[in-house]
Design a protein around this motif. Structure first.
Motif, PDB file in Angstrom:
ATOM      1  N   ALA A  73      26.417  32.020  46.487  1.00  0.00           N
ATOM      2  CA  ALA A  73      25.482  33.083  46.857  1.00  0.00           C
ATOM      3  C   ALA A  73      24.023  32.621  46.769  1.00  0.00           C
ATOM      4  N   LEU A  74      23.817  31.462  46.205  1.00  0.00           N
ATOM      5  CA  LEU A  74      22.457  30.966  46.024  1.00  0.00           C
ATOM      6  C   LEU A  74      21.963  30.323  47.310  1.00  0.00           C
ATOM      7  N   SER A  75      20.830  30.777  47.781  1.00  0.00           N
ATOM      8  CA  SER A  75      20.202  30.192  48.965  1.00  0.00           C
ATOM      9  C   SER A  75      18.697  30.231  48.763  1.00  0.00           C
ATOM     10  N   VAL A  76      18.011  29.414  49.508  1.00  0.00           N
ATOM     11  CA  VAL A  76      16.555  29.410  49.409  1.00  0.00           C
ATOM     12  C   VAL A  76      16.012  30.766  49.840  1.00  0.00           C
ATOM     13  N   ASP A  77      16.611  31.365  50.863  1.00  0.00           N
ATOM     14  CA  ASP A  77      16.177  32.697  51.305  1.00  0.00           C
ATOM     15  C   ASP A  77      16.369  33.735  50.195  1.00  0.00           C
ATOM     16  N   ALA A  78      17.522  33.679  49.514  1.00  0.00           N
ATOM     17  CA  ALA A  78      17.785  34.633  48.435  1.00  0.00           C
ATOM     18  C   ALA A  78      16.817  34.430  47.273  1.00  0.00           C
ATOM     19  N   VAL A  79      16.495  33.173  46.974  1.00  0.00           N
ATOM     20  CA  VAL A  79      15.526  32.887  45.905  1.00  0.00           C
ATOM     21  C   VAL A  79      14.161  33.439  46.288  1.00  0.00           C
ATOM     22  N   ALA A  80      13.752  33.249  47.534  1.00  0.00           N
ATOM     23  CA  ALA A  80      12.460  33.760  47.993  1.00  0.00           C
ATOM     24  C   ALA A  80      12.417  35.287  47.891  1.00  0.00           C
ATOM     25  N   GLU A  81      13.497  35.916  48.320  1.00  0.00           N
ATOM     26  CA  GLU A  81      13.545  37.377  48.256  1.00  0.00           C
ATOM     27  C   GLU A  81      13.444  37.865  46.816  1.00  0.00           C
ATOM     28  N   ARG A  82      14.212  37.238  45.939  1.00  0.00           N
ATOM     29  CA  ARG A  82      14.191  37.653  44.538  1.00  0.00           C
ATOM     30  C   ARG A  82      12.829  37.400  43.906  1.00  0.00           C
ATOM     31  N   ALA A  83      12.163  36.302  44.308  1.00  0.00           N
ATOM     32  CA  ALA A  83      10.844  35.971  43.763  1.00  0.00           C
ATOM     33  C   ALA A  83       9.732  36.810  44.392  1.00  0.00           C
ATOM     34  N   GLY A  84      10.048  37.490  45.489  1.00  0.00           N
ATOM     35  CA  GLY A  84       9.050  38.330  46.143  1.00  0.00           C
ATOM     36  C   GLY A  84       8.019  37.528  46.931  1.00  0.00           C
ATOM     37  N   VAL A  85       8.449  36.383  47.460  1.00  0.00           N
ATOM     38  CA  VAL A  85       7.547  35.559  48.265  1.00  0.00           C
ATOM     39  C   VAL A  85       8.187  35.324  49.631  1.00  0.00           C
ATOM     40  N   HIS A  86       7.373  34.884  50.560  1.00  0.00           N
ATOM     41  CA  HIS A  86       7.902  34.589  51.885  1.00  0.00           C
ATOM     42  C   HIS A  86       8.776  33.344  51.807  1.00  0.00           C
ATOM     43  N   ARG A  87       9.795  33.297  52.616  1.00  0.00           N
ATOM     44  CA  ARG A  87      10.748  32.185  52.570  1.00  0.00           C
ATOM     45  C   ARG A  87      10.101  30.826  52.821  1.00  0.00           C
TER      46      ARG A  87
END
Length: 174
Positions: free
Chosen positions: A9-23
């Motif tokens: 489930a880990l993806s760079v997009d998911a990390v960006a979303e969780r961090a609240g930053v643009h991908r």
């Protein structure tokens, strides 16, 4: 996120979303999850941790195993990073760098024991440390069992006794 949802489930997009930053902010730094995990593991190796000095090899190995056991059970991210390293070559390389660093730092435990006359000259620090810690990894990571609270201490004590009898003389010195 790795602990809660797993590697798949880990993806760079998911990390960006969780961090609240643009991908693109995340992609600029890490092109993929493997690079991100490698940086996390590399950061873990940049701490100031040193093995305890209790005054005996047995005490030092017992203390190292207690810290290891706590790290694997109290911080589930450690086990998740180890598991993820089997899925990413970059994370695997970073984990190898982490292990190499930890074994190098822990070699002093055996060096002190040699200086005190507890173990013979030529005792291989890495073999002593692997033998002492392997049962903890086996029990917690492979068997997913935390029901034997004495294993870590008994393994450390047994290895200290074996080292005193020269079982670990020779081999890769680090």
């Amino acid at each position: 996120m790795l602990v809660q949802e797993g590697y798949d489930a880990l993806s760079v997009d998911a990390v960006a979303e969780r961090a609240g930053v643009h991908r693109t902010t995340v992609y600029r730094r890490w092109r993929d999850v493997g690079g991100l995990l490698a940086d996390v593991l590399d950061a873990a190796g940049s701490d100031a941790w040193r093995p305890p000095d209790t005054g005996t090899l047995e005490g030092d190995l017992v203390a190292v195993n207690a810290e290891l056991e706590a790290g694997l059970t109290d911080q589930p991210v450690t086990a998740a990073l180890i598991a993820a390293s089997f899925r990413s070559p970059e994370a695997a390389a970073a984990l190898q760098r982490f292990w190499d660093d930890r074994y190098t730092r822990c070699a002093v435990v055996v060096e002190r024991a040699v200086a005190r006359g507890e173990v013979p000259e030529g005792t291989c620090a890495r073999r002593v440390l692997v033998a002492a810690t392997a049962p903890v990894y086996q029990q917690i990571l492979l068997m997913r069992d935390r029901s034997d609270p004495l294993l870590a201490e008994q393994a450390a004590r047994g290895v200290a006794l074996a080292a005193a009898h020269g079982v670990f003389v020779g081999g890769q010195q680090e």
